[in-house]
Design an enzyme around this catalytic site. Structure first.
Site, PDB file in Angstrom:
ATOM      1  N   ASP A  90      42.688  50.522 -16.216  1.00  0.00           N
ATOM      2  CA  ASP A  90      41.601  49.544 -16.329  1.00  0.00           C
ATOM      3  C   ASP A  90      40.542  49.662 -15.227  1.00  0.00           C
ATOM      4  OD1 ASP A  90      43.316  48.767 -18.342  1.00  0.00           O
ATOM      5  OD2 ASP A  90      44.065  46.984 -17.293  1.00  0.00           O
ATOM      6  N   PHE A  96      42.569  53.268 -23.242  1.00  0.00           N
ATOM      7  CA  PHE A  96      42.767  51.901 -22.773  1.00  0.00           C
ATOM      8  C   PHE A  96      41.504  51.389 -22.067  1.00  0.00           C
ATOM      9  CE2 PHE A  96      47.665  51.114 -22.532  1.00  0.00           C
ATOM     10  CZ  PHE A  96      47.788  51.426 -23.864  1.00  0.00           C
ATOM     11  N   TRP A  98      48.365  37.839 -24.598  1.00  0.00           N
ATOM     12  CA  TRP A  98      49.465  38.558 -25.260  1.00  0.00           C
ATOM     13  C   TRP A  98      50.523  37.589 -25.753  1.00  0.00           C
ATOM     14  CZ3 TRP A  98      48.340  43.025 -26.980  1.00  0.00           C
ATOM     15  CH2 TRP A  98      47.348  43.771 -26.337  1.00  0.00           C
ATOM     16  N   ASP A 114      40.946  43.479 -25.045  1.00  0.00           N
ATOM     17  CA  ASP A 114      40.034  43.338 -23.897  1.00  0.00           C
ATOM     18  C   ASP A 114      38.580  43.758 -24.123  1.00  0.00           C
ATOM     19  OD1 ASP A 114      42.648  43.323 -23.046  1.00  0.00           O
ATOM     20  OD2 ASP A 114      42.443  45.001 -21.694  1.00  0.00           O
ATOM     21  N   GLU A 152      46.320  43.493 -14.273  1.00  0.00           N
ATOM     22  CA  GLU A 152      45.505  44.263 -15.208  1.00  0.00           C
ATOM     23  C   GLU A 152      44.031  43.887 -15.033  1.00  0.00           C
ATOM     24  OE1 GLU A 152      48.364  45.250 -18.879  1.00  0.00           O
ATOM     25  OE2 GLU A 152      47.605  43.208 -18.989  1.00  0.00           O
TER      26      GLU A 152
HETATM   27  C1  FRU Z   1      45.190  44.140 -21.008  1.00  0.00           C
HETATM   28  C2  FRU Z   1      45.709  45.533 -21.365  1.00  0.00           C
HETATM   29  C3  FRU Z   1      45.164  46.559 -20.390  1.00  0.00           C
HETATM   30  C4  FRU Z   1      45.201  47.810 -21.189  1.00  0.00           C
HETATM   31  C5  FRU Z   1      44.877  47.319 -22.571  1.00  0.00           C
HETATM   32  C6  FRU Z   1      45.545  48.076 -23.677  1.00  0.00           C
HETATM   33  O1  FRU Z   1      45.160  43.262 -22.072  1.00  0.00           O
HETATM   34  O2  FRU Z   1      47.118  45.512 -21.369  1.00  0.00           O
HETATM   35  O3  FRU Z   1      45.857  46.622 -19.169  1.00  0.00           O
HETATM   36  O4  FRU Z   1      44.281  48.752 -20.729  1.00  0.00           O
HETATM   37  O5  FRU Z   1      45.255  45.964 -22.630  1.00  0.00           O
HETATM   38  O6  FRU Z   1      45.067  47.702 -24.922  1.00  0.00           O
END
Ligand code: FRU
Length: 495
Positions: free
Chosen positions: A167, A100, A305, A41, A221
């Site tokens: 996030d 994160f 993902w 991200d 997210e």
């Molecule tokens: C989204 C996520 C977020 C998290 C991060 C971890 O792609 O899953 O929710 O903070 O990636 O790398």
């Protein structure tokens, strides 16, 4: 005696050494890639001290996801990025299992504040826990707040999970700081919570802005929340979506823009419309910032993902993951539109312009081709009554090609990379609505070596994809079925 290096110093030394082994031509021309290792991200996207800063979820030591650090780059024009040293490493009790995703805001004293999710390791009887942390610095080095985490699960109303709470996206308004964060509720699933702070350090909970109600996926997210062109926009990236009958959403991870009305007095957000943000194969976790000239600019991870494990470059390169081209957002006719940042015009050279071309069967057009191009094709459907299907092939060569097929009668478009060279069994095609407007269907295709971004009808829909096709496949061809097609084409080579 071995030197004792902190986790951050170790990461900085490692990335510095390893990055020197990656020649610039092994990266895309203007899409940001990680300095080394893995990127997901975008984080902390902001304009600070005269340039844009873009941080990213980063695992410097491998091309697969691992303990999350924050990578860092800065740019004056959103196209040419300079790498800065790794900004955060998972090195405190509050974030030992990962730093994160999060965001950034400049402070009145000239410092930059980062608000991010600290993940605490699992312990006896509990899973990993997520809470929000602060680090403040000068745009290069950041000191973590001794009080971290500053937004904790203890502030959450009943039913919300400390395991899925992450996030935060921060902004300043009317002398206060606000942030939205994603959290999973035991029945409502993905939810977006709003918090308020006088200084960016001390926070309290305000309200729930919106929730999935188990209809738009499970956990949400990477939220973003901003006013644009008289509307209020909530962006979220849901996990585990079901495909919808109208074709708007596909199964798996998706990206959703919710347009609505927001009452700052009561903090109530009322939905008016829901749409996908990008309809492509590789797009997730977008984040926006305001440019000094007032433009709302969005950038996203050009991957998801689901696609990451089967992506073309997995394993083969010392880096993995990239950002989309930053895009300007606007709200028009109740929809979120997006177009490439206008700065891309500074990369234009060798313009080729063809007007009123008639294509029968299949044809290449003089001067049109390449893998670093900004190509706009205006398909004159009104002047092509017999043409049922128009096809634009790109990154084509030998038996390999990627294509955009437009069914002009049904107003549908297919983006298909299944013959582009992939050896993986995963989704390679997406179908979207794409009807001609006033008789003309406009396709703007931006190619940067091994990735493609398509903007349909001046940004009404966008579609992003990484390509598998080897660089020698430079061809772009046009085809008409049913009868001839009339079109205009303008190509700028980029670089
Ligand atoms: C989204 C996520 C977020 C998290 C991060 C971890 O792609 O899953 O929710 O903070 O990636 O790398």
């Amino acid at each position: 005696m071995p030197r004792h290096l902190s986790k951050l110093q170790t990461a900085r030394e490692f990335e510095h050494q390893e990055a020197s082994k990656i020649p610039p031509h092994a990266r895309p021309g203007f899409h940001l890639t990680p300095l080394v290792g893995w990127m997901n991200d975008p984080n902390g996207f902001c304009y600070y001290n005269g340039c844009y800063h873009l941080f990213y979820q980063y695992h410097p030591y491998n091309t697969v996801w691992g303990p999350m650090h924050w990578g860092h780059a800065a740019s004056a024009d959103l196209l040419h990025w300079d790498y800065l040293p790794c900004a955060l490493a998972p090195d405190t009790a509050a974030d030992a299992a990962g730093c994160f995703s999060g965001s950034a805001v400049p402070l009145p004293d000239g410092q930059l504040l980062l608000l991010y999710t600290g993940v605490q390791p699992a312990g006896i009887g509990h899973k990993e826990l997520q809470a929000q942390c602060v680090a403040v610095g000068d745009g290069r080095d950041f000191a973590k707040d001794a009080a971290n985490p500053v937004i904790t699960a203890a502030m959450l109303p009943a039913g919300y999970s400390a395991v899925d709470f992450r996030d935060p996206k921060i902004w300043q308004e009317g002398g206060q700081y606000y942030c939205v964060a994603a959290c999973r509720h035991e029945t409502e699933q993905g939810s977006i919570l709003l918090f308020e702070s006088p200084d960016g350090h001390t926070w309290h909970y305000l309200t729930v802005l919106d929730a999935s109600h188990d209809a738009l996926g499970k956990m949400w997210e990477c939220p973003d929340f901003f006013a644009l062109d008289g509307a209020q926009v909530l962006l979220v990236s849901p996990q585990e979506m079901r495909a919808t009958a109208d074709g708007e959403f596909h199964a798996g991870e998706g990206t959703v823009a919710i347009l609505g009305r927001y009452d700052p007095a009561t903090h109530a957000f009322a939905r008016q419309s829901v749409q996908a943000i990008d309809y492509g194969l590789d797009f997730y976790a977008p984040q926006t910032t305001l440019a000094p000239d007032g433009r709302r600019i969005m950038v996203a991870w050009m991957q998801s993902w689901a696609t990451a494990p089967s992506a073309p470059c997995a394993g083969g390169r010392p880096w993995f993951g990239r950002m989309t081209l930053p895009r300007e957002l606007r709200v028009q006719n109740g929809r979120l539109y997006q177009t490439p940042v206008r700065e891309i015009e500074t990369l234009w050279h060798d313009k080729v312009e063809l007007t009123g071309v008639t294509v029968e069967g299949c044809a290449a057009l003089p001067g049109i081709g390449g893998r670093s191009v900004d190509l706009t094709v205006r398909v004159d459907a009104a002047a092509s009554p017999a043409c049922r299907r128009f096809t634009l092939r790109f990154a084509a060569g030998g038996a390999l090609y990627n294509e955009i097929r437009c069914d002009l009668d049904r107003g549908e478009l297919a983006f298909d990379r299944s013959h582009g060279g992939s050896r993986r069994d995963c989704a390679h095609t997406r179908h979207i609505q794409a009807a001609p407007k006033d008789g003309v269907l406009t396709l703007r295709l931006i190619l940067d070596k091994d990735c493609a971004e398509l903007f349909v009808n001046d940004g009404e829909r966008a579609l992003s994809a990484v390509l598998d096709t080897p660089p020698e496949a430079q061809g772009i061809t046009f085809a008409a079925e049913g009868g001839a097609v009339r079109l205009d084409a303008v190509q700028h080579t980029l670089g």
